[in-house]
Design a protein around this motif. Structure first.
Motif, PDB file in Angstrom:
ATOM      1  N   VAL A   1      45.176 -89.372 -22.609  1.00 57.93           N
ATOM      2  CA  VAL A   1      45.753 -90.543 -23.612  1.00 57.93           C
ATOM      3  C   VAL A   1      45.295 -90.121 -25.243  1.00 57.93           C
ATOM      4  O   VAL A   1      46.131 -90.294 -25.794  1.00 57.93           O
ATOM      5  CB  VAL A   1      44.946 -91.674 -23.383  1.00 57.93           C
ATOM      6  CG1 VAL A   1      45.257 -92.964 -24.077  1.00 57.93           C
ATOM      7  CG2 VAL A   1      45.465 -92.341 -21.723  1.00 57.93           C
ATOM      8  N   ALA A   2      44.129 -89.427 -25.026  1.00 59.17           N
ATOM      9  CA  ALA A   2      43.487 -89.198 -26.597  1.00 59.17           C
ATOM     10  C   ALA A   2      44.493 -88.278 -27.098  1.00 59.17           C
ATOM     11  O   ALA A   2      44.840 -88.338 -28.381  1.00 59.17           O
ATOM     12  CB  ALA A   2      41.908 -88.865 -26.569  1.00 59.17           C
ATOM     13  N   ALA A   3      44.799 -87.080 -26.165  1.00 51.62           N
ATOM     14  CA  ALA A   3      45.522 -85.995 -26.723  1.00 51.62           C
ATOM     15  C   ALA A   3      46.989 -86.590 -27.290  1.00 51.62           C
ATOM     16  O   ALA A   3      47.475 -86.123 -28.168  1.00 51.62           O
ATOM     17  CB  ALA A   3      45.673 -85.191 -25.562  1.00 51.62           C
ATOM     18  N   ALA A   4      47.573 -87.431 -26.261  1.00 54.90           N
ATOM     19  CA  ALA A   4      48.966 -88.147 -26.803  1.00 54.90           C
ATOM     20  C   ALA A   4      48.893 -88.862 -28.062  1.00 54.90           C
ATOM     21  O   ALA A   4      49.692 -88.524 -28.887  1.00 54.90           O
ATOM     22  CB  ALA A   4      49.505 -88.776 -25.556  1.00 54.90           C
TER      23      ALA A   4
ATOM     24  N   ASP B   1      38.620 -93.750 -27.643  1.00 60.26           N
ATOM     25  CA  ASP B   1      37.655 -93.947 -26.975  1.00 60.26           C
ATOM     26  C   ASP B   1      37.625 -93.859 -25.785  1.00 60.26           C
ATOM     27  O   ASP B   1      38.239 -94.638 -25.062  1.00 60.26           O
ATOM     28  CB  ASP B   1      36.885 -95.342 -27.586  1.00 60.26           C
ATOM     29  CG  ASP B   1      35.315 -95.382 -27.225  1.00 60.26           C
ATOM     30  OD1 ASP B   1      35.026 -94.966 -26.334  1.00 60.26           O
ATOM     31  OD2 ASP B   1      34.542 -96.160 -28.214  1.00 60.26           O
ATOM     32  N   PRO B   2      36.606 -93.209 -25.089  1.00 59.18           N
ATOM     33  CA  PRO B   2      36.637 -93.155 -23.797  1.00 59.18           C
ATOM     34  C   PRO B   2      36.283 -94.526 -22.723  1.00 59.18           C
ATOM     35  O   PRO B   2      36.790 -94.659 -21.745  1.00 59.18           O
ATOM     36  CB  PRO B   2      35.693 -92.010 -23.220  1.00 59.18           C
ATOM     37  CG  PRO B   2      35.272 -91.520 -24.384  1.00 59.18           C
ATOM     38  CD  PRO B   2      35.541 -92.329 -25.392  1.00 59.18           C
TER      39      PRO B   2
ATOM     40  N   VAL C   1      43.028 -98.341 -20.411  1.00 63.65           N
ATOM     41  CA  VAL C   1      44.396 -98.142 -20.627  1.00 63.65           C
ATOM     42  C   VAL C   1      45.056 -98.892 -19.272  1.00 63.65           C
ATOM     43  O   VAL C   1      44.896 -98.572 -18.235  1.00 63.65           O
ATOM     44  CB  VAL C   1      45.050 -96.745 -20.785  1.00 63.65           C
ATOM     45  CG1 VAL C   1      46.485 -96.775 -21.128  1.00 63.65           C
ATOM     46  CG2 VAL C   1      44.320 -95.986 -21.968  1.00 63.65           C
ATOM     47  N   VAL C   2      45.797 -99.915 -19.752  1.00 64.81           N
ATOM     48  CA  VAL C   2      46.520-100.791 -18.851  1.00 64.81           C
ATOM     49  C   VAL C   2      47.957-100.464 -18.795  1.00 64.81           C
ATOM     50  O   VAL C   2      48.552-100.787 -20.127  1.00 64.81           O
ATOM     51  CB  VAL C   2      46.216-102.283 -18.774  1.00 64.81           C
ATOM     52  CG1 VAL C   2      47.050-103.129 -17.657  1.00 64.81           C
ATOM     53  CG2 VAL C   2      44.649-102.460 -18.608  1.00 64.81           C
ATOM     54  N   SER C   3      48.661 -99.943 -17.883  1.00 66.90           N
ATOM     55  CA  SER C   3      49.959 -99.846 -17.907  1.00 66.90           C
ATOM     56  C   SER C   3      50.735-100.997 -17.140  1.00 66.90           C
ATOM     57  O   SER C   3      50.377-101.390 -16.163  1.00 66.90           O
ATOM     58  CB  SER C   3      50.598 -98.692 -16.981  1.00 66.90           C
ATOM     59  OG  SER C   3      50.109 -97.364 -17.647  1.00 66.90           O
ATOM     60  N   LEU C   4      51.674-101.314 -18.004  1.00 70.27           N
ATOM     61  CA  LEU C   4      52.457-102.656 -17.436  1.00 70.27           C
ATOM     62  C   LEU C   4      53.531-102.610 -16.802  1.00 70.27           C
ATOM     63  O   LEU C   4      54.493-101.728 -17.423  1.00 70.27           O
ATOM     64  CB  LEU C   4      52.685-103.845 -18.304  1.00 70.27           C
ATOM     65  CG  LEU C   4      51.335-104.654 -19.026  1.00 70.27           C
ATOM     66  CD1 LEU C   4      50.519-103.680 -20.164  1.00 70.27           C
ATOM     67  CD2 LEU C   4      51.442-105.802 -19.253  1.00 70.27           C
ATOM     68  N   THR C   5      53.987-103.224 -15.665  1.00 73.01           N
ATOM     69  CA  THR C   5      55.245-102.938 -14.946  1.00 73.01           C
ATOM     70  C   THR C   5      56.210-104.080 -14.623  1.00 73.01           C
ATOM     71  O   THR C   5      55.322-104.988 -14.787  1.00 73.01           O
ATOM     72  CB  THR C   5      55.123-101.993 -13.507  1.00 73.01           C
ATOM     73  OG1 THR C   5      54.103-103.027 -12.759  1.00 73.01           O
ATOM     74  CG2 THR C   5      54.369-100.821 -13.710  1.00 73.01           C
ATOM     75  N   GLY C   6      57.273-103.786 -14.528  1.00 76.20           N
ATOM     76  CA  GLY C   6      58.217-104.888 -14.354  1.00 76.20           C
ATOM     77  C   GLY C   6      59.577-104.717 -14.940  1.00 76.20           C
ATOM     78  O   GLY C   6      60.443-105.440 -14.692  1.00 76.20           O
ATOM     79  N   ALA C   7      59.492-104.377 -15.960  1.00 76.25           N
ATOM     80  CA  ALA C   7      60.905-104.339 -16.729  1.00 76.25           C
ATOM     81  C   ALA C   7      61.201-102.701 -17.225  1.00 76.25           C
ATOM     82  O   ALA C   7      60.188-102.053 -17.140  1.00 76.25           O
ATOM     83  CB  ALA C   7      60.919-105.219 -17.715  1.00 76.25           C
TER      84      ALA C   7
END
Lengths: 158, 261
Positions: free
Chosen positions: A47-50, B163-164, B168-174
């Motif tokens: 993610v950081a790389a992107a 920042d580690p 990260v939340v990926s949202l799905t549905g559309a």
């Protein structure tokens, strides 16, 4: 792979200076995979790389109209931008006590490139310095000397 | 002042092109180059080109799928830096300079006429060239401040995104690429999206059981043309929660889960 054709890159940058989105897309397609690989070797978090890749292209897009004010070939400029972004990230991580690993072990240069003509030790020190900076202190003196010679040899063959 | 000789500095050129090495030596090299040493500039250019050719000799890595379109959409909206105006760096041709000065004087006179009585005394007390210079300085300072502001904002956001600890939340549905970057330490949620369908209104909410926490609206222009918006998170937020993007009529169009750390 060799350095992308400078005149082609210069044309794309000129078009970007006029706000041409298609030129930006073409530039990303031309050099994006190499800049992405450069950043990914230094920044092991995808993610950081992107994000850093996008920030690098953001800087290139923003500075395209004043590109002529910078010395150097287009590829050198773009690689400098990407490396600097990734290096800042590594320095920030190190400052937090989390030294990120490098992804350069066993990396084989493309056949026919100037790098492939050097011996393994030269390649190793060049890649480590490029992706992680010059080693400091007394313990790094030998590597720094080796790097100086390796870079001169690389420049002679480029 | 002692002037460095080329042969004293040349051994330090390899370290110089890496942007590393001793800071004092780097400053000496910059000073030497600023004096116009063409031979050293050429040598550094040669080493620089060799050093930065390294990544081109290594295997490439494709940009994430769909990443190019998203990047172009996001970046093409950013402002571009413009070259300095010729007023700051005149080209030295007397006729052109004369016309520039005449134009500036006319501009200053016109400005003085339009600004009204309150400004007239101040305008009179300044010479015409002085006023033009002051305007130029104000404009440059203003542009500098805007650049600084944008730069600091971008830096802060970049720090958060990379920042580690950021989830990260990926949202799905559309059929869209939508993500939320949740920084619990900073108490913020950054929502980014591209390619959502046109709707008159959007709302981002967090749902846990029957409890619905409305984070705030998402502007339709961001939803349609792509972009992002940051929302504050309440302190002590109990996790996990479902993150939902709802259309104006309450339909859940996108969903994803914000996990407990």
């Amino acid at each position: 792979m060799t350095v992308p054709d400078p005149s082609e890159l210069r044309t794309l940058i000129d078009r970007m200076a006029d706000g041409d989105r298609d030129a930006l897309r073409a530039l990303i397609e031309a050099v994006g995979p190499h800049l992405h690989a450069t950043i990914a070797r230094m920044v092991p978090e995808p993610v950081a790389a992107a994000v850093l890749l996008e920030e690098s292209f953001g800087e290139i897009w923003s500075h395209a109209p004043v590109y002529d004010a910078y010395a150097g070939e287009p590829w050198t400029w773009m690689a400098t931008v990407a490396r600097s972004r990734a290096m800042e990230w590594r320095v920030a991580r190190r400052a937090k006590g989390k030294a990120p690993p490098l992804q350069v072990e066993g990396m084989v240069p493309s056949p026919g490139s100037a790098l492939s003509a050097l011996d393994e030790a030269d390649v190793d020190v060049l890649l480590r310095v490029f992706h992680d900076g010059l080693p400091g202190g007394d313990s790094g003196a030998e590597d720094r000397a080796r790097f100086d010679q390796a870079l001169l040899r690389l420049a002679e063959g480029t | 002042m002692e002037v460095d000789r080329c042969r004293d500095l040349r051994p330090h050129f390899p370290a110089f092109v890496t942007d590393g090495g001793d800071a004092t030596v780097q400053a000496r090299i910059r000073e030497h180059l600023s004096l116009g040493c063409a031979a050293c500039a050429a040598e550094i250019g040669r080493l620089d080109a060799a050093f930065y050719s390294l990544p081109a000799s290594l295997p490439p890595q494709p940009v994430l799928e769909g990443g190019t379109d998203a990047m172009v959409a996001a970046l093409a909206r950013r402002p571009q830096e413009q070259p300095e105006t010729p007023i700051l760096f005149p080209d030295g041709r007397p006729l052109r300079v004369a016309w520039t000065v005449a134009f500036l004087m006319a501009l200053a006179l016109a400005a003085a006429a339009v600004w009204g009585r309150g400004q007239q005394d101040a305008v009179r007390s300044a010479t015409l060239s002085g006023a033009a210079d002051a305007r130029q300085v104000r404009q440059v300072v203003q542009e500098y401040r805007q650049l600084q502001e944008a730069h600091d904002g971008a830096r802060a956001m970049l720090e958060q995104l990379t920042d580690p600890a950021t989830q990260v939340v990926s949202l799905t549905g559309a059929a869209s690429t939508s993500r939320a970057f949740v920084a619990l330490d900073a108490g913020t949620l950054l929502f980014t999206t591209t390619g959502l369908p046109a709707e008159p209104a959007w709302t981002l909410v967090l749902v846990a059981g029957d409890d619905v926490l409305e984070l705030g609206p998402l502007e339709p222009r961001i939803a349609e043309s792509g972009g992002g918006r940051q929302y504050p998170l309440p302190e002590g937020l109990a996790l996990p929660q479902e993150l939902q993007l709802r259309a104006g009529d309450g339909r859940v169009v996108l969903r994803g889960t914000v996990e407990a750390p």
